[in-house]
Design an enzyme around this catalytic site. Structure first.
Site, PDB file in Angstrom:
ATOM      1  N   ASP A 156      -7.310   2.376  -8.216  1.00  0.00           N
ATOM      2  CA  ASP A 156      -7.708   3.729  -8.602  1.00  0.00           C
ATOM      3  C   ASP A 156      -7.834   3.780 -10.125  1.00  0.00           C
ATOM      4  O   ASP A 156      -6.876   3.465 -10.831  1.00  0.00           O
ATOM      5  CB  ASP A 156      -6.651   4.727  -8.129  1.00  0.00           C
ATOM      6  CG  ASP A 156      -7.090   6.178  -8.272  1.00  0.00           C
ATOM      7  OD1 ASP A 156      -7.908   6.477  -9.168  1.00  0.00           O
ATOM      8  OD2 ASP A 156      -6.604   7.022  -7.494  1.00  0.00           O
TER       9      ASP A 156
ATOM     10  N   GLU B  69       0.849  -1.187   0.000  1.00  0.00           N
ATOM     11  CA  GLU B  69       0.000   0.000   0.000  1.00  0.00           C
ATOM     12  C   GLU B  69       0.885   1.237   0.000  1.00  0.00           C
ATOM     13  O   GLU B  69       1.850   1.314   0.767  1.00  0.00           O
ATOM     14  CB  GLU B  69      -0.911  -0.010   1.235  1.00  0.00           C
ATOM     15  CG  GLU B  69      -1.748   1.236   1.432  1.00  0.00           C
ATOM     16  CD  GLU B  69      -2.633   1.556   0.233  1.00  0.00           C
ATOM     17  OE1 GLU B  69      -2.581   2.720  -0.235  1.00  0.00           O
ATOM     18  OE2 GLU B  69      -3.354   0.653  -0.241  1.00  0.00           O
TER      19      GLU B  69
ATOM     20  N   TYR C 186     -14.239  -2.860  -0.843  1.00  0.00           N
ATOM     21  CA  TYR C 186     -14.904  -2.180  -1.951  1.00  0.00           C
ATOM     22  C   TYR C 186     -15.832  -3.118  -2.709  1.00  0.00           C
ATOM     23  O   TYR C 186     -16.912  -2.716  -3.156  1.00  0.00           O
ATOM     24  CB  TYR C 186     -13.870  -1.586  -2.913  1.00  0.00           C
ATOM     25  CG  TYR C 186     -13.267  -0.292  -2.444  1.00  0.00           C
ATOM     26  CD1 TYR C 186     -14.062   0.783  -2.101  1.00  0.00           C
ATOM     27  CD2 TYR C 186     -11.877  -0.138  -2.364  1.00  0.00           C
ATOM     28  CE1 TYR C 186     -13.507   1.979  -1.665  1.00  0.00           C
ATOM     29  CE2 TYR C 186     -11.318   1.050  -1.937  1.00  0.00           C
ATOM     30  CZ  TYR C 186     -12.136   2.110  -1.591  1.00  0.00           C
ATOM     31  OH  TYR C 186     -11.581   3.289  -1.163  1.00  0.00           O
ATOM     32  N   GLU C 187     -15.425  -4.357  -2.858  1.00  0.00           N
ATOM     33  CA  GLU C 187     -16.248  -5.327  -3.578  1.00  0.00           C
ATOM     34  C   GLU C 187     -17.578  -5.540  -2.860  1.00  0.00           C
ATOM     35  O   GLU C 187     -18.637  -5.602  -3.491  1.00  0.00           O
ATOM     36  CB  GLU C 187     -15.502  -6.644  -3.715  1.00  0.00           C
ATOM     37  CG  GLU C 187     -16.191  -7.667  -4.587  1.00  0.00           C
ATOM     38  CD  GLU C 187     -15.327  -8.884  -4.868  1.00  0.00           C
ATOM     39  OE1 GLU C 187     -15.829  -9.833  -5.492  1.00  0.00           O
ATOM     40  OE2 GLU C 187     -14.146  -8.874  -4.450  1.00  0.00           O
TER      41      GLU C 187
ATOM     42  N   THR D  51     -13.115  -7.954  -1.272  1.00  0.00           N
ATOM     43  CA  THR D  51     -12.501  -6.811  -0.602  1.00  0.00           C
ATOM     44  C   THR D  51     -13.603  -5.950   0.001  1.00  0.00           C
ATOM     45  O   THR D  51     -14.795  -6.161  -0.258  1.00  0.00           O
ATOM     46  CB  THR D  51     -11.698  -5.959  -1.601  1.00  0.00           C
ATOM     47  OG1 THR D  51     -12.614  -5.239  -2.438  1.00  0.00           O
ATOM     48  CG2 THR D  51     -10.797  -6.827  -2.471  1.00  0.00           C
TER      49      THR D  51
END
Length: 214
Positions: free
Chosen positions: A119, A68, A196-197, A194
């Site tokens: 992104d 990250e 976000y998923e 994840t």
């Protein structure tokens, strides 16, 4: 959206036993870092760490490295890990720019690369920054084992289309493609989501995925 700075995040993550602060020392020697000869899998852009932590739990015979760029984001992942009662001996975290991967991993040292909900950098002039661009694929080509592969997931259709178009120019082969992962029985088998998923699929967004190899 501007990333919120977390004061003291760099010092906080540097003290965590999960974080390797001098990854260059282990180029070509990550198996010595983990103390075994298990394959190395990396996630680039690990966010809060839900995916790679669950992968490490499910697969103790694989060494996982989460990467990250932003310390403020990794701060959250480290905090979550240190609140868990389980200690993962097959998980390491690196706070670094993915453009430096060749300084940290030797040729053919990585067996699998995960790119999850990266992104999209929607402006055309920023295309080179997309981590599925041919520029990044050239970097992955150096560190990925000849029998390894890359898995990419996103809910952004434009980014997915762009990513598929980059493959031929970069000399990569498509292993599998899904334009609706959660309704694809074969490709969704064993899928680990994840943060976000979970969020985007709950909103009804389609999840796209490809698996590619050299």
């Amino acid at each position: 959206m501007r990333l919120r700075n977390v004061p003291g995040s760099e010092d906080f993550i540097a003290k965590s036993p999960y974080v390797c602060t001098e990854p260059n020392k282990y180029q070509g020697k990550w198996n010595s870092y983990f103390g075994n000869d298990n394959p190395v899998h990396i996630e680039i852009g690990m966010g809060k760490g839900q995916f790679i932590t669950e992968m490490a739990r499910l697969n103790p015979d694989v060494n996982y490295i989460g990467i990250e760029m932003y310390s403020s984001v990794m701060h959250r992942a480290v905090k979550k890990l240190e609140q868990m009662t389980v200690r993962f001996n097959n998980l390491a975290l690196l706070c670094m720019d993915a453009r430096r991967l060749s300084d940290v991993f030797a040729n053919d040292e990585v067996m699998r690369i995960y790119l999850n909900f990266s992104d999209p950098w929607p402006k055309a002039r920023h295309a080179r920054r997309r981590i599925t661009s041919r520029n990044f694929l050239a970097i992955y080509d150096n560190i990925l084992d000849k029998d390894g592969h890359i898995e990419f997931k996103t809910d952004n259709q434009s980014l997915f289309t762009f990513s598929l178009e980059e493959l031929e120019a970069a000399g990569w082969r498509t292993g599998a493609v899904s334009h609706d992962l959660h309704n694809d029985v074969m490709m969704c088998s064993g899928n680990v989501m994840t943060e976000y998923e979970e969020k985007f699929s709950a909103l009804g967004n389609l999840i796209y995925k490809y698996v590619i190899c050299r």
